[in-house]
Enzyme design. Structure first.
Site, mmCIF file in Angstrom:
data_model
loop_
_atom_site.group_PDB
_atom_site.id
_atom_site.type_symbol
_atom_site.label_atom_id
_atom_site.label_comp_id
_atom_site.label_asym_id
_atom_site.label_seq_id
_atom_site.Cartn_x
_atom_site.Cartn_y
_atom_site.Cartn_z
ATOM 1 C CE LYS A 183 -3.750 2.570 0.481
ATOM 2 N NZ LYS A 183 -3.322 3.858 1.002
ATOM 3 C CD GLU A 190 -2.779 8.220 -4.413
ATOM 4 O OE1 GLU A 190 -3.056 9.224 -3.720
ATOM 5 O OE2 GLU A 190 -3.128 7.061 -4.101
ATOM 6 C CE1 TYR A 191 1.782 10.854 -1.619
ATOM 7 C CE2 TYR A 191 3.461 12.554 -1.713
ATOM 8 C CZ TYR A 191 2.454 11.904 -1.034
ATOM 9 O OH TYR A 191 2.129 12.313 0.234
#
Length: 468
Positions: A183, A190-191
């Site tokens: 995760k 995602e960043y």
């Protein structure tokens, strides 16, 4: 009196929505929150649901079937430890605690060790998808004792997002902290995705002066092809959203991007593992510099630099940016999955990279069409060292690298900030280089610190007295 099948601790939005998601699949759910008012609010707002409130920890624990399954959705850190400590006096050996918070993986390793020693099962579980995903189906990344996972798997599979092929977006990740580690890397990716998109936005605004409507149309078209993903889908909506005064909302949002620290965790771990996570790490720093708003405004009046000049043919430049984005995205994921491999080796997790890519295909923030390409690459060669070496990604790199080079060159010459695009091409060129200038660095280390060196023409380890 019948007992509930699972309990949820923490009735903030994520805990509340996960409880409702579980209940909607036919399960009975006990709910508890440290403050009574929050629990009462959830029950009042959801009449007719099979949510059973409890207002003491003891009553909550005793309301559950054994072995008890308790999902913690509380603030990560000391809040998680406090919640666990409050539960332990009422638990029996074999009961299962599932931590679904945004927890640092080393904390999960510690809690797993401590609780296992006391006879309890602990499953550190990454949950991605935000509040909507929690309610309708998130991507779920559980790690811990395999036998404990099997006892909660039926519930997790029913509440998880479902990919287009009908597969639930949940799989057993590995021992102790593996789920929360995956995760964490998901959040780092995602960043990277978000910063790449922001840089594309800056290029299209600075180089082509596209209007918000044109930007929305561009992202709509991109979202119909290789770049199809949740983040591109929401970005097209953001560009055209207006406030109550008729202003484009994105244009009046202050340019300070906050963070919760998970990107930093990913980068710190890369340094611990000796992994070159350059693009993802570079995506963290722009958030920090964005927070220096007052300094930036002052510096803009003092420091000089070029003003962006027109980027030339509109359609040609848009296509170059699209290609640069896709190759940058590939580099970001290649770095992220390379770090997963290094962590798997370090912590003995035996991660299955194809399965990890599969559970990212729906429910989570980074869900994207191209994740199937990653699954395919690992299915064809589970031992591949880097995704850039997989045939599909190698071909994209061959075809798209010139666009990435052109975009970075244009940006540098015109004063447009593209740290992740720049990191992408630097990593690509470094990774494909059989020879790097690190020989000079090692010579310097030997000169001032007697750190020794190896040679290309002889076996052994050497040291030179450089001043003789």
């Amino acid at each position: 009196m019948s007992k509930q099948q699972i309990g949820v601790v923490g009735m903030a939005v994520m805990g509340r929505n996960l409880a409702l998601n579980i209940e909607s699949r036919g399960y009975t759910v006990s709910v508890f929150n440290r403050s009574r008012e929050k629990t009462e609010e959830v029950i009042a707002e959801n009449p007719g649901k099979k949510l059973v409130p409890y207002y003491t920890v003891q009553e909550f624990v005793e309301s559950l079937e054994t072995p008890r399954r308790i999902l913690l959705m509380v603030k990560a850190g000391s809040g998680t430890d406090s919640a666990i400590d409050s539960l332990k006096p009422y638990l029996d050996k074999g009961d299962i605690i599932i931590d679904g918070g945004n927890t640092f993986f080393q904390d999960t390793i510690r809690r797993n060790r401590e609780l296992s020693a006391e006879g309890f099962n602990f499953i550190g579980t990454g949950v991605s998808g935000g509040e909507e995903g929690a309610l309708k189906g998130p991507s779920i990344m559980p790690g811990g004792q395999k036998e404990a996972y099997e006892l909660v798997a039926p519930i997790l599979k029913q509440i998880a997002a479902v990919a287009e092929d009908g597969e639930p977006c949940v799989t057993y990740i590995g021992a102790d902290g593996a789920g929360h580690y995956v995760k964490m890397v998901h959040n780092g990716i995602e960043y990277g995705d978000m910063q790449l998109i922001a840089e594309a936005y800056a290029l299209l605004k600075g180089g082509l002066t596209l209007s918000n409507e044109e930007l929305a149309q561009t992202f709509t078209e991109w979202n119909e092809g290789e770049l199809s993903s949740y983040l591109y889908d929401i970005t097209k909506d953001i560009f055209t959203k207006k406030d109550e005064e008729g202003k484009y909302l994105v244009d009046v949002i202050l340019d300070e991007a906050a963070n919760k620290g998970t990107g930093k965790w990913t980068s710190q771990s890369s340094l611990d593992l000796g992994e070159p996570l350059s693009l993802i790490t570079e995506s963290v720093f722009p958030r920090y510099i964005s927070s220096l708003k007052d300094q930036r405004v002052a510096a803009s009046k003092v420091l000089s630099g070029p003003q962006a000049q027109p980027a030339g043919d509109k359609a040609e430049f848009i296509e170059k940016v699209r290609r640069a984005l896709y190759l940058g995205k590939i580099v970001s994921y290649a770095q992220g999955f390379s770090q997963l491999r290094a962590a798997s080796d370090e912590y003995n997790w035996e991660l299955n990279y194809a399965e990890i890519a599969k559970i990212f295909r729906a429910g989570c923030i980074i869900r994207a069409q191209f994740l199937q390409k990653i699954t395919d690459a690992y299915a064809q060669n589970a031992g591949i060292a880097n995704l850039l070496l997989a045939p599909y990604f190698k071909q994209i790199a061959d075809d798209y690298q010139q666009a990435l080079r052109d975009v970075v060159a244009y940006a540098v010459q015109n004063g447009i900030r593209v740290p992740t695009f720049s990191a992408a091409i630097a990593y690509y060129d470094s990774y494909r280089s059989a020879v790097l200038p690190a020989n000079l660095i090692q010579a310097q280390r030997d000169y001032f610190g007697a750190h020794t060196y190896k040679r290309t023409d002889k076996e052994g380890v050497f040291h030179t007295e450089w001043l003789e």
